[in-house]
Design a protein around this motif. Structure first.
Motif, short mmCIF file in Angstrom:
data_model
loop_
_atom_site.label_atom_id
_atom_site.label_comp_id
_atom_site.label_asym_id
_atom_site.label_seq_id
_atom_site.Cartn_x
_atom_site.Cartn_y
_atom_site.Cartn_z
N LEU A 1 0.93 -1.07 0.00
CA LEU A 1 -0.13 -0.04 0.26
C LEU A 1 0.94 1.14 0.09
N ASN A 2 1.95 1.21 0.47
CA ASN A 2 2.80 2.54 0.68
C ASN A 2 3.43 2.89 -0.68
N SER A 3 3.41 1.90 -1.79
CA SER A 3 3.88 2.16 -3.05
C SER A 3 2.87 3.13 -4.05
N ILE A 4 1.65 3.30 -3.50
CA ILE A 4 0.51 3.97 -3.82
C ILE A 4 0.11 5.16 -3.23
N LYS A 5 -0.01 6.03 -4.00
CA LYS A 5 -0.54 7.51 -3.35
C LYS A 5 -1.65 7.22 -2.32
#
Length: 457
Positions: free
Chosen positions: A307-311
């Motif tokens: 999830l931290n790879s997505i805004k």
């Protein structure tokens, strides 16, 4: 999320969840009816005819309630989601028109023969009507799933207009129909419907067996439904795996939420059970280290985008909800596999119907496919947020501009009252038909099942 959006989402979720009780039951029960009446034509055993007549009445009840509850959602598109309706109108119009022409019309046209054609048409013609009604319900689900799948993985379209006036236009009808997720999702939904219908038959039949009523009929129906349920539960493993592959490729945020995976790019674990603390970005529970990576890449050390790879504004907000519904669906699916395979083993040993505790389990097992179908849809829809059309239209931008929170709340209260009354009526009528039981022409058929087709003994 403002109050209008929240209430509108709750209202639509409530109405569609209530409606979704019935179509899977009618699809699965329709297939069981085809098997029952087909066995009657093959064996001329009146037990199968009486079973078909009995379950046709329950099918009609489920079909009627399903049609009535589905109408409300179409009005909600215009009242609460006007911007969304304008945006996807061309897409949904094509799919729903196809559903009406090729599916609902077929189902409705032959429903009259199915219900009232006994002794008025030949057995073969009546059987053909049963097959066509079952196919109509199956095709109806196809077009509904196609429309929903387009929202998950849009294709075959172009965007006309800008801002609030933008709308998606079909440029390739078949690319829209066969969008990247439609076949995988449809097969998954269809198998879930077979499980819902077959477990309804199993539940009622087990109740008769426990009550020592209609023993011959109950055991015959139980055998038919058990085979349908066993094959379907095993097939669901395959369709679920294919659906997960599509999610992995096209909706990485949903995949990460399903397993509570936050790390930007790292090997991902597979949880058997757990809890997600979204605030601390931490998932705890019983897990298989690198399990998700292995399922996706056949390598337990392969990195997966978290999830931290997505805004932040493009991620699902209810991560723990998606995690829990997904894992509940998996747990129920594995339970159904174990239950049906164990029951087939007991059937082979000729101890199935004498095992009272197992019959009790089957009476209540009717709830399991229903719960799995519901939480599966919750996973798909909540995991798609904040998009109503993935990557194109946000849910917050899809609302009607004129509707107010108090209007939505008032209609939600009214719908809740009506649906509770409707569900109570459904249970009353269903119980009445079950209490009445099959109309047995020859009382000798209630003797031990020597008259049954040996293929099911």
């Amino acid at each position: 999320m403002d109050n209008v959006e929240l209430l509108s989402r709750i209202q639509f979720a409530f109405t569609i969840a209530f409606h979704y009780i019935y179509p899977p039951l009618s699809i699965g029960l329709g297939v069981c009816l085809v098997v029952m009446e087909g066995l009657y034509l093959k064996t001329k055993n009146k037990v199968y005819e009486e079973l078909t007549r009995f379950w046709v009445k329950i099918f009609a009840l489920i079909f009627g309630i399903g049609v009535a509850t589905g109408i409300v959602m179409e009005f909600e598109f215009g009242t609460n989601w006007a911007t969304y309706s304008r945006y996807v109108g061309d897409i949904f119009g094509s799919a729903l028109a196809a559903e009406g022409i090729f599916a609902f019309a077929l189902e409705s046209a032959f429903l009259g023969i199915l219900l009232f054609g006994w002794n008025k048409v030949s057995p073969r013609v009546h059987f053909m009507a049963t097959v066509l009604v079952a196919l109509g319900s199956i095709f109806s689900a196809l077009w509904i799933v196609v429309a929903n799948s387009w929202q998950q993985t849009p294709s075959g379209y172009r965007i006309e207009g800008k801002g609030m006036q933008a709308r998606a236009i079909v440029t390739d009808f078949w690319a829209m129909v066969f969008n990247p997720s439609s076949i995988e999702r449809y097969s998954h939904v269809l198998i879930g419907a077979l499980l819902a219908g077959s477990f309804l038959v199993l539940s009622v039949s087990a109740w008769y067996i426990l009550k020592k009523q209609y023993i011959v009929h109950a055991q015959a129906a139980f055998r038919i439904a058990l085979w349908v349920a066993a094959v379907s539960s095993l097939a669901q493993l395959f369709t679920g795996s294919k659906s997960a592959e599509v999610v992995t490729k096209y909706q990485p945020a949903k995949l990460a939420a399903m397993e509570g995976h936050f790390d930007k790019l790292a090997p991902a674990d597979m949880y058997l059970v757990g809890w997600v603390n979204a605030k601390d970005q931490k998932t705890t529970g019983i897990k298989i280290p690198g399990g998700l990576s292995f399922l996706v890449h056949q390598d337990s050390k392969a990195p997966i985008a978290g999830l931290n790879s997505i805004k932040p504004e493009d991620r699902p907000t209810a991560v723990n909800f998606v995690f829990q519904t997904y894992h509940l669906m998996i747990a129920i699916g594995m339970t159904l596999i174990g239950l049906t395979l164990f029951s087939l083993f007991m059937l082979y040993r000729k101890k199935l119907f004498e095992t009272r505790w197992l019959m009790v389990v089957f009476v209540f097992s009717v709830l399991l496919p229903q719960i799995a179908n519901q939480v599966g849809w919750y996973t798909a829809e909540v995991g798609r947020q904040p998009w109503v059309v993935y990557g194109l239209l946000r849910t917050s931008n899809a609302l009607s501009q004129a509707v107010k929170a108090e209007h939505v709340l008032a209609s939600l209260i009214l719908f809740t009252f009506i649906y509770v009354m409707l569900f109570g009526l459904f249970l009353y009528l269903l119980n009445k038909k079950i209490q009445h039981g099959p109309d047995v022409i020859d009382s000798d058929q209630e003797e031990p099942s020597s008259r049954m087709n040996p293929v099911f003994n």
